[in-house]
Design an enzyme around this catalytic site. Structure first.
Site, PDB file in Angstrom:
ATOM      1  N   ASN A 129      15.549  32.453  36.204  1.00  0.00           N
ATOM      2  CA  ASN A 129      15.523  31.713  34.975  1.00  0.00           C
ATOM      3  C   ASN A 129      16.569  30.979  34.623  1.00  0.00           C
ATOM      4  O   ASN A 129      17.003  30.525  33.165  1.00  0.00           O
ATOM      5  CB  ASN A 129      14.572  32.461  33.871  1.00  0.00           C
ATOM      6  CG  ASN A 129      13.197  32.157  34.002  1.00  0.00           C
ATOM      7  OD1 ASN A 129      12.638  31.169  34.307  1.00  0.00           O
ATOM      8  ND2 ASN A 129      12.341  33.354  33.782  1.00  0.00           N
TER       9      ASN A 129
ATOM     10  N   TYR B 114      13.170  39.997  37.514  1.00  0.00           N
ATOM     11  CA  TYR B 114      12.604  38.912  36.646  1.00  0.00           C
ATOM     12  C   TYR B 114      13.074  38.598  35.396  1.00  0.00           C
ATOM     13  O   TYR B 114      12.770  39.184  34.520  1.00  0.00           O
ATOM     14  CB  TYR B 114      11.012  39.078  36.473  1.00  0.00           C
ATOM     15  CG  TYR B 114      10.003  37.967  35.810  1.00  0.00           C
ATOM     16  CD1 TYR B 114      10.449  36.501  35.931  1.00  0.00           C
ATOM     17  CD2 TYR B 114       9.364  38.444  34.874  1.00  0.00           C
ATOM     18  CE1 TYR B 114       9.908  35.681  35.435  1.00  0.00           C
ATOM     19  CE2 TYR B 114       8.635  37.438  33.972  1.00  0.00           C
ATOM     20  CZ  TYR B 114       8.748  36.023  34.465  1.00  0.00           C
ATOM     21  OH  TYR B 114       8.116  35.018  33.569  1.00  0.00           O
TER      22      TYR B 114
ATOM     23  N   ASP C  27       3.668  28.604  40.675  1.00  0.00           N
ATOM     24  CA  ASP C  27       4.511  27.605  40.298  1.00  0.00           C
ATOM     25  C   ASP C  27       6.055  27.541  40.918  1.00  0.00           C
ATOM     26  O   ASP C  27       6.704  26.576  40.803  1.00  0.00           O
ATOM     27  CB  ASP C  27       4.677  27.183  38.580  1.00  0.00           C
ATOM     28  CG  ASP C  27       5.036  28.522  38.052  1.00  0.00           C
ATOM     29  OD1 ASP C  27       4.680  29.433  38.642  1.00  0.00           O
ATOM     30  OD2 ASP C  27       5.030  28.391  36.878  1.00  0.00           O
TER      31      ASP C  27
ATOM     32  N   ASP D  87      13.664  35.673  40.246  1.00  0.00           N
ATOM     33  CA  ASP D  87      13.429  34.638  39.332  1.00  0.00           C
ATOM     34  C   ASP D  87      14.533  34.763  38.161  1.00  0.00           C
ATOM     35  O   ASP D  87      14.169  35.512  37.279  1.00  0.00           O
ATOM     36  CB  ASP D  87      12.132  34.256  38.727  1.00  0.00           C
ATOM     37  CG  ASP D  87      11.756  33.432  37.771  1.00  0.00           C
ATOM     38  OD1 ASP D  87      13.099  32.890  37.489  1.00  0.00           O
ATOM     39  OD2 ASP D  87      10.568  33.351  37.181  1.00  0.00           O
TER      40      ASP D  87
ATOM     41  N   GLU E 108       6.461  38.504  38.410  1.00  0.00           N
ATOM     42  CA  GLU E 108       5.343  38.315  37.794  1.00  0.00           C
ATOM     43  C   GLU E 108       4.079  38.490  38.375  1.00  0.00           C
ATOM     44  O   GLU E 108       3.206  38.021  38.663  1.00  0.00           O
ATOM     45  CB  GLU E 108       5.511  36.841  37.730  1.00  0.00           C
ATOM     46  CG  GLU E 108       6.095  36.293  36.245  1.00  0.00           C
ATOM     47  CD  GLU E 108       5.516  35.208  35.633  1.00  0.00           C
ATOM     48  OE1 GLU E 108       5.907  33.952  35.981  1.00  0.00           O
ATOM     49  OE2 GLU E 108       4.844  35.368  34.609  1.00  0.00           O
TER      50      GLU E 108
END
Length: 257
Positions: A149, A106, A247, A147, A35
């Site tokens: 997710n 990502y 975050d 990441d 990101e």
DNA sequence: ATGGTTGCTTAGCAA
């Protein structure tokens, strides 16, 4: 010991000061960032070169964007999936460094089950498995960092009931992750600890961090050749604290190479 | 109860 980190910084521009400070403190050898939210041209490579890193970047305007930083050169760089799909989203970069292959990934979030973004997430995960099949051998040392997710199991979620129907936890997401893992990966964190979590992401909203509403969705997967050399894996939870944090917290794995 | 916050870009989207 080679120290490898993965960290979704949620804009490298907004996080540059913290990223530089963290690199100075933690001193990882290889860092996979996600990101970036920035083009390759705008990427602040000088700040990382000054810290002794080589940079391989796959950015785009506004969203997504991934990078590999390494204290050794990064060679044989591949941006994206190298497949037939015309995909404008910069979510993957792969290269060789320290004698292994490393990818910074990502994974799409998917927004909500049934949405267009959800379909893209599932397809992207299928494409990633196909990318591995077509370009690499699971017998070679390969680290898939990023990441994802996806929280692999309920013990990776502080409040599993609250997240059960989310794109991070539903069975279809977990099944796609299993298909990627079964290419030949081990989850380095699960080689080291059976504890709940440790969580790597807390939503900015709903006071998630102070309430402990975390999920383990950032991972360092390793093929057997390198997984058997993993000596430590942990989350730098302190990096989620303080002024203007991402975050996500960095996830680190250390290898006896 | 479908909220809340952050970042990019400047009103709306994405996470």
């Amino acid at each position: 010991m080679v120290k490898v980190a993965t960290w979704n910084v949620n804009s490298i521009k907004a996080r540059l000061d913290r990223a530089v400070a963290w690199l100075q403190k933690a001193d990882p050898d290889v860092v996979c960032l996600q990101e970036l939210k920035m083009t390759n041209d705008a990427f602040p490579g000088d700040a990382f070169v000054e810290l002794g890193y080589h940079c391989a970047v796959n950015g785009q305007p506004t969203w997504n964007g991934v990078a590999i930083l390494s204290k050794e050169p990064v060679t044989d760089v591949i941006t994206g999936m190298n497949d037939d799909v015309d995909d404008p989203q910069s979510r993957l970069i792969t290269g060789n460094t320290f004698g292994f292959t490393v990818a910074s990934a990502y994974f799409p979030n998917g927004q909500s089950v049934g949405s267009d973004k959800w379909e893209y997430k599932l397809q992207w995960m299928d494409r990633l498995r196909a990318f591995l099949d077509a370009n690499f051998s699971a017998q070679s040392p390969f680290l898939l960092c990023g990441d994802y997710n996806v929280a692999p199991e309920d013990r990776d979620v502080a409040f599993p009931d609250r997240w059960a129907n989310s794109v991070l936890c539903v069975e279809e997401s977990r099944n796609k992750l299993t298909a990627i893992r079964e290419w030949g990966f081990e989850d380095t964190m699960r080689k080291i600890t059976d504890e709940d979590g440790p969580y790597s992401w807390w939503d900015y909203r709903r006071l998630a961090f102070p309430k402990g509403d975390g999920l383990r969705i950032d991972h360092i997967y390793a093929t057997k050749a390198i997984a058997e050399r993993c000596r430590a894996a942990y989350v730098d939870r302190d990096e989620r604290k303080g002024h203007k944090p991402s975050d996500h917290a960095p996830v680190i794995a250390e290898f006896d190479l």
